[in-house]
Scaffold this motif. Structure first.
Motif, PDB file in Angstrom:
ATOM      1  N   THR A 193     -39.220  13.251  33.235  1.00  0.00           N
ATOM      2  CA  THR A 193     -39.811  13.701  34.762  1.00  0.00           C
ATOM      3  C   THR A 193     -41.249  14.192  34.466  1.00  0.00           C
ATOM      4  OG1 THR A 193     -37.600  14.758  35.087  1.00  0.00           O
ATOM      5  CG2 THR A 193     -39.534  15.687  36.142  1.00  0.00           C
ATOM      6  N   GLU A 194     -41.865  14.862  33.424  1.00  0.00           N
ATOM      7  CA  GLU A 194     -43.194  15.097  33.387  1.00  0.00           C
ATOM      8  C   GLU A 194     -44.016  13.980  33.392  1.00  0.00           C
ATOM      9  OE1 GLU A 194     -46.342  17.196  29.903  1.00  0.00           O
ATOM     10  OE2 GLU A 194     -44.233  18.499  30.732  1.00  0.00           O
ATOM     11  N   PHE A 195     -43.757  13.012  32.955  1.00  0.00           N
ATOM     12  CA  PHE A 195     -44.652  11.594  32.560  1.00  0.00           C
ATOM     13  C   PHE A 195     -44.808  11.204  34.148  1.00  0.00           C
ATOM     14  CE2 PHE A 195     -45.450   7.145  32.134  1.00  0.00           C
ATOM     15  CZ  PHE A 195     -46.596   7.206  31.354  1.00  0.00           C
ATOM     16  N   TYR A 196     -43.385  11.069  34.873  1.00  0.00           N
ATOM     17  CA  TYR A 196     -43.330  10.415  36.133  1.00  0.00           C
ATOM     18  C   TYR A 196     -44.398  11.057  37.162  1.00  0.00           C
ATOM     19  CZ  TYR A 196     -40.972   8.377  39.902  1.00  0.00           C
ATOM     20  OH  TYR A 196     -40.641   7.537  41.316  1.00  0.00           O
ATOM     21  N   SER A 197     -44.734  12.303  36.700  1.00  0.00           N
ATOM     22  CA  SER A 197     -45.659  13.048  37.818  1.00  0.00           C
ATOM     23  C   SER A 197     -46.903  13.311  37.258  1.00  0.00           C
ATOM     24  CB  SER A 197     -45.011  14.335  38.178  1.00  0.00           C
ATOM     25  OG  SER A 197     -44.698  15.252  37.192  1.00  0.00           O
ATOM     26  N   ARG A 198     -47.326  12.910  35.840  1.00  0.00           N
ATOM     27  CA  ARG A 198     -48.432  13.333  35.464  1.00  0.00           C
ATOM     28  C   ARG A 198     -49.634  12.478  35.871  1.00  0.00           C
ATOM     29  NH1 ARG A 198     -48.714  15.742  29.939  1.00  0.00           N
ATOM     30  NH2 ARG A 198     -50.516  14.659  29.311  1.00  0.00           N
ATOM     31  N   LYS A 199     -50.944  13.317  35.970  1.00  0.00           N
ATOM     32  CA  LYS A 199     -52.234  12.418  36.274  1.00  0.00           C
ATOM     33  C   LYS A 199     -52.466  11.189  35.394  1.00  0.00           C
ATOM     34  CE  LYS A 199     -54.088  16.368  38.426  1.00  0.00           C
ATOM     35  NZ  LYS A 199     -55.037  17.334  38.656  1.00  0.00           N
ATOM     36  N   ASP A 200     -52.084  11.439  34.035  1.00  0.00           N
ATOM     37  CA  ASP A 200     -52.013  10.346  33.019  1.00  0.00           C
ATOM     38  C   ASP A 200     -50.760   9.780  32.889  1.00  0.00           C
ATOM     39  OD1 ASP A 200     -50.893  12.338  31.997  1.00  0.00           O
ATOM     40  OD2 ASP A 200     -51.970  12.128  30.244  1.00  0.00           O
ATOM     41  N   GLY A 201     -50.060   9.758  33.881  1.00  0.00           N
ATOM     42  CA  GLY A 201     -48.711   9.165  33.715  1.00  0.00           C
ATOM     43  C   GLY A 201     -48.489   8.087  34.407  1.00  0.00           C
ATOM     44  N   TRP A 202     -47.046   7.780  35.170  1.00  0.00           N
ATOM     45  CA  TRP A 202     -46.489   6.647  35.584  1.00  0.00           C
ATOM     46  C   TRP A 202     -47.281   5.958  36.769  1.00  0.00           C
ATOM     47  CZ3 TRP A 202     -43.968   2.818  34.133  1.00  0.00           C
ATOM     48  CH2 TRP A 202     -43.099   2.124  34.991  1.00  0.00           C
ATOM     49  N   ARG A 203     -47.638   6.781  37.725  1.00  0.00           N
ATOM     50  CA  ARG A 203     -48.332   6.068  38.693  1.00  0.00           C
ATOM     51  C   ARG A 203     -49.596   5.605  38.613  1.00  0.00           C
ATOM     52  NH1 ARG A 203     -45.600  10.504  41.021  1.00  0.00           N
ATOM     53  NH2 ARG A 203     -43.837  10.104  42.735  1.00  0.00           N
ATOM     54  N   PRO A 204     -50.561   6.151  37.946  1.00  0.00           N
ATOM     55  CA  PRO A 204     -51.868   5.823  37.553  1.00  0.00           C
ATOM     56  C   PRO A 204     -51.529   4.572  36.495  1.00  0.00           C
ATOM     57  CG  PRO A 204     -51.892   8.110  37.501  1.00  0.00           C
ATOM     58  CD  PRO A 204     -50.404   7.847  37.697  1.00  0.00           C
ATOM     59  N   LEU A 205     -50.587   4.666  35.713  1.00  0.00           N
ATOM     60  CA  LEU A 205     -50.268   3.457  34.756  1.00  0.00           C
ATOM     61  C   LEU A 205     -50.048   2.387  35.537  1.00  0.00           C
ATOM     62  CD1 LEU A 205     -49.848   2.421  32.112  1.00  0.00           C
ATOM     63  CD2 LEU A 205     -47.359   3.106  31.915  1.00  0.00           C
ATOM     64  N   GLN A 206     -49.099   2.365  36.538  1.00  0.00           N
ATOM     65  CA  GLN A 206     -48.912   1.207  37.361  1.00  0.00           C
ATOM     66  C   GLN A 206     -50.076   0.660  38.147  1.00  0.00           C
ATOM     67  OE1 GLN A 206     -44.771   1.133  39.543  1.00  0.00           O
ATOM     68  NE2 GLN A 206     -45.467   3.161  39.465  1.00  0.00           N
ATOM     69  N   GLN A 207     -50.963   1.550  38.632  1.00  0.00           N
ATOM     70  CA  GLN A 207     -52.224   0.995  39.277  1.00  0.00           C
ATOM     71  C   GLN A 207     -53.122   0.320  38.398  1.00  0.00           C
ATOM     72  OE1 GLN A 207     -53.573   4.825  40.878  1.00  0.00           O
ATOM     73  NE2 GLN A 207     -52.247   4.723  42.617  1.00  0.00           N
ATOM     74  N   ALA A 208     -53.210   0.927  37.164  1.00  0.00           N
ATOM     75  CA  ALA A 208     -54.276   0.475  35.957  1.00  0.00           C
ATOM     76  C   ALA A 208     -53.676  -1.049  35.755  1.00  0.00           C
ATOM     77  CB  ALA A 208     -54.449   1.225  34.858  1.00  0.00           C
ATOM     78  N   TYR A 209     -52.437  -1.258  35.413  1.00  0.00           N
ATOM     79  CA  TYR A 209     -51.905  -2.552  34.787  1.00  0.00           C
ATOM     80  C   TYR A 209     -51.221  -3.170  36.236  1.00  0.00           C
ATOM     81  CZ  TYR A 209     -52.511  -1.434  30.252  1.00  0.00           C
ATOM     82  OH  TYR A 209     -53.073  -1.346  28.902  1.00  0.00           O
ATOM     83  N   GLU A 210     -51.569  -3.019  37.415  1.00  0.00           N
ATOM     84  CA  GLU A 210     -51.206  -3.755  38.546  1.00  0.00           C
ATOM     85  C   GLU A 210     -49.918  -4.404  38.654  1.00  0.00           C
ATOM     86  OE1 GLU A 210     -55.156  -6.286  39.711  1.00  0.00           O
ATOM     87  OE2 GLU A 210     -55.265  -6.035  37.466  1.00  0.00           O
ATOM     88  N   PHE A 211     -48.915  -3.185  38.467  1.00  0.00           N
ATOM     89  CA  PHE A 211     -47.575  -3.614  38.801  1.00  0.00           C
ATOM     90  C   PHE A 211     -46.829  -2.440  39.648  1.00  0.00           C
ATOM     91  CE2 PHE A 211     -47.484  -1.540  34.673  1.00  0.00           C
ATOM     92  CZ  PHE A 211     -46.246  -0.365  34.975  1.00  0.00           C
ATOM     93  N   ARG A 212     -45.658  -2.926  40.100  1.00  0.00           N
ATOM     94  CA  ARG A 212     -44.976  -1.657  40.709  1.00  0.00           C
ATOM     95  C   ARG A 212     -43.361  -1.882  40.461  1.00  0.00           C
ATOM     96  NH1 ARG A 212     -45.855   1.928  44.528  1.00  0.00           N
ATOM     97  NH2 ARG A 212     -44.122   2.504  45.834  1.00  0.00           N
ATOM     98  N   VAL A 213     -42.807  -0.717  40.144  1.00  0.00           N
ATOM     99  CA  VAL A 213     -41.631  -0.806  39.706  1.00  0.00           C
ATOM    100  C   VAL A 213     -40.541   0.088  40.736  1.00  0.00           C
ATOM    101  CG1 VAL A 213     -39.680  -0.124  38.080  1.00  0.00           C
ATOM    102  CG2 VAL A 213     -41.964  -1.056  37.296  1.00  0.00           C
ATOM    103  N   GLY A 214     -39.613  -0.346  41.194  1.00  0.00           N
ATOM    104  CA  GLY A 214     -38.648   0.180  42.414  1.00  0.00           C
ATOM    105  C   GLY A 214     -38.153   1.612  41.644  1.00  0.00           C
ATOM    106  N   ARG A 215     -37.847   2.475  42.477  1.00  0.00           N
ATOM    107  CA  ARG A 215     -37.138   3.465  42.148  1.00  0.00           C
ATOM    108  C   ARG A 215     -35.634   3.063  41.429  1.00  0.00           C
ATOM    109  NH1 ARG A 215     -38.244   8.173  46.866  1.00  0.00           N
ATOM    110  NH2 ARG A 215     -40.416   8.476  46.063  1.00  0.00           N
ATOM    111  N   ASP A 216     -35.182   2.369  41.889  1.00  0.00           N
ATOM    112  CA  ASP A 216     -33.738   1.889  41.509  1.00  0.00           C
ATOM    113  C   ASP A 216     -33.947   1.272  40.082  1.00  0.00           C
ATOM    114  OD1 ASP A 216     -32.767   2.642  43.983  1.00  0.00           O
ATOM    115  OD2 ASP A 216     -32.424   0.601  44.555  1.00  0.00           O
ATOM    116  N   ASP A 217     -35.053   0.822  39.723  1.00  0.00           N
ATOM    117  CA  ASP A 217     -35.151   0.515  38.116  1.00  0.00           C
ATOM    118  C   ASP A 217     -35.678   1.618  37.370  1.00  0.00           C
ATOM    119  OD1 ASP A 217     -34.154  -2.225  39.010  1.00  0.00           O
ATOM    120  OD2 ASP A 217     -36.161  -2.553  39.614  1.00  0.00           O
ATOM    121  N   ILE A 218     -35.805   2.780  37.753  1.00  0.00           N
ATOM    122  CA  ILE A 218     -36.391   3.897  36.982  1.00  0.00           C
ATOM    123  C   ILE A 218     -35.214   4.972  36.520  1.00  0.00           C
ATOM    124  CG2 ILE A 218     -37.875   5.556  36.706  1.00  0.00           C
ATOM    125  CD1 ILE A 218     -39.787   4.250  38.492  1.00  0.00           C
TER     126      ILE A 218
END
Length: 294
Positions: free
Chosen positions: A161-186
């Motif tokens: 849960t913490e990584f999912y919402s961190r500023k160095d976590g999941w959302r910025p990581l997806q932006q940096a690497y240009e991919f998107r994962v749907g919630r159903d796959d997490i």
């Protein structure tokens, strides 16, 4: 080492003679996963043996623990430089390990928090896969992973849960690497459960810590951070400034402990708890005994 320990005890005794009883009361904090629990136990046992009156408060989330230190409820704990840089100080520059340390040291000093000497342990976040799965899919880096996701390869992710919402976590990581994962796959779960879920095939990709002993034990492949998204996470003791003013010998004592820690050491200690099922207290105690610190 025994002579050094004797002199350290002697220095502490002298300081206490001119101080107050309150000067020796310390609250040691810690986060809520194995490495941090080992460190909080190790630090508490070490300082207790040196004559301090110790209260241990571990098992906290990062932001809660940091707030507790700023509020004076926790005197010291072990923090990671990258966490302070991004999460607590909102800095998103890409910096070297040394520059990261110097930046957070300066920024946190203004808040009454002192960073002591960093250890050689860099416990960075990482994404990992089972080695056979990664080999089959040709994935070695996070760029490879991004490409697989963008080609609609079916992958499930285990995140805490913490990584999912961190500023160095999941959302910025997806932006940096240009991919998107749907919630159903997490699948969001406690940090410790990710390793067994990945090992058992319940998820395909899992969030891990680079110094976790289960990574080699479970034959995981850590995916290379090919775009240097994650900063350095050098493990370092952080202490409230007023506590160091009252206990000036404390800095040298904690720096002694910091100087004994590196990636291999922390991975081995973590594995003793998570793989070999030794108790946290015993693992911490045996490390201190090995180095003549208790």
């Amino acid at each position: 080492m025994r002579l050094q320990r004797y002199l350290t005890h002697l220095g502490l005794a002298s300081a206490l003679l001119v101080g107050t009883a309150h000067a020796s009361e310390l609250t040691v904090g810690g986060k809520n996963y194995t490495e941090q629990l080992i460190l909080s136990s190790m630090t508490s046992q070490y300082l207790d043996d040196l004559g301090y009156d110790i209260e241990k408060r571990d098992g906290m989330g990062s932001s809660v623990l940091r707030q507790a230190q700023e509020n004076g409820q926790v005197d010291l704990y072990w923090e990671y430089t990258g966490t302070s840089l991004i999460v607590y100080n909102d800095i998103d520059e890409t910096l070297s390990a040394d520059a990261t340390y110097e930046r957070v040291k300066a920024l946190d000093a203004d808040k009454g928090i002192i960073w002591l000497e960093p250890s050689a342990a860099n416990n960075t976040y990482a994404l990992a896969m089972r080695d056979d799965t990664a080999e089959e899919m040709g994935i070695e880096t996070l760029d490879d992973l991004s490409q697989a996701i963008n080609e609609d390869k079916s992958l499930t992710f285990g995140l805490d849960t913490e990584f999912y919402s961190r500023k160095d976590g999941w959302r910025p990581l997806q932006q940096a690497y240009e991919f998107r994962v749907g919630r159903d796959d997490i699948v969001r779960m406690d940090t410790g459960l990710i390793y067994s879920a990945l090992r058992d095939g319940n998820v395909d990709v899992g969030l891990v810590f680079s110094t976790d002993g289960r990574v080699p034990a479970f034959d995981f492949r850590v995916l290379e951070d090919s775009r240097d998204f994650f900063p350095a996470y050098s493990l370092t003791p952080v202490v409230r400034e007023d506590v160091l003013e009252t206990n000036p010998q404390l800095a040298e004592q904690l720096n002694t402990l910091s100087g004994l820690l590196d990636d291999q050491t922390m991975a081995a200690l973590n594995a003793r708890v998570d793989v070999e099922r030794e108790t946290i207290e015993r693992v911490a105690e045996s490390f201190l005994e090995k180095h003549d610190l208790i």
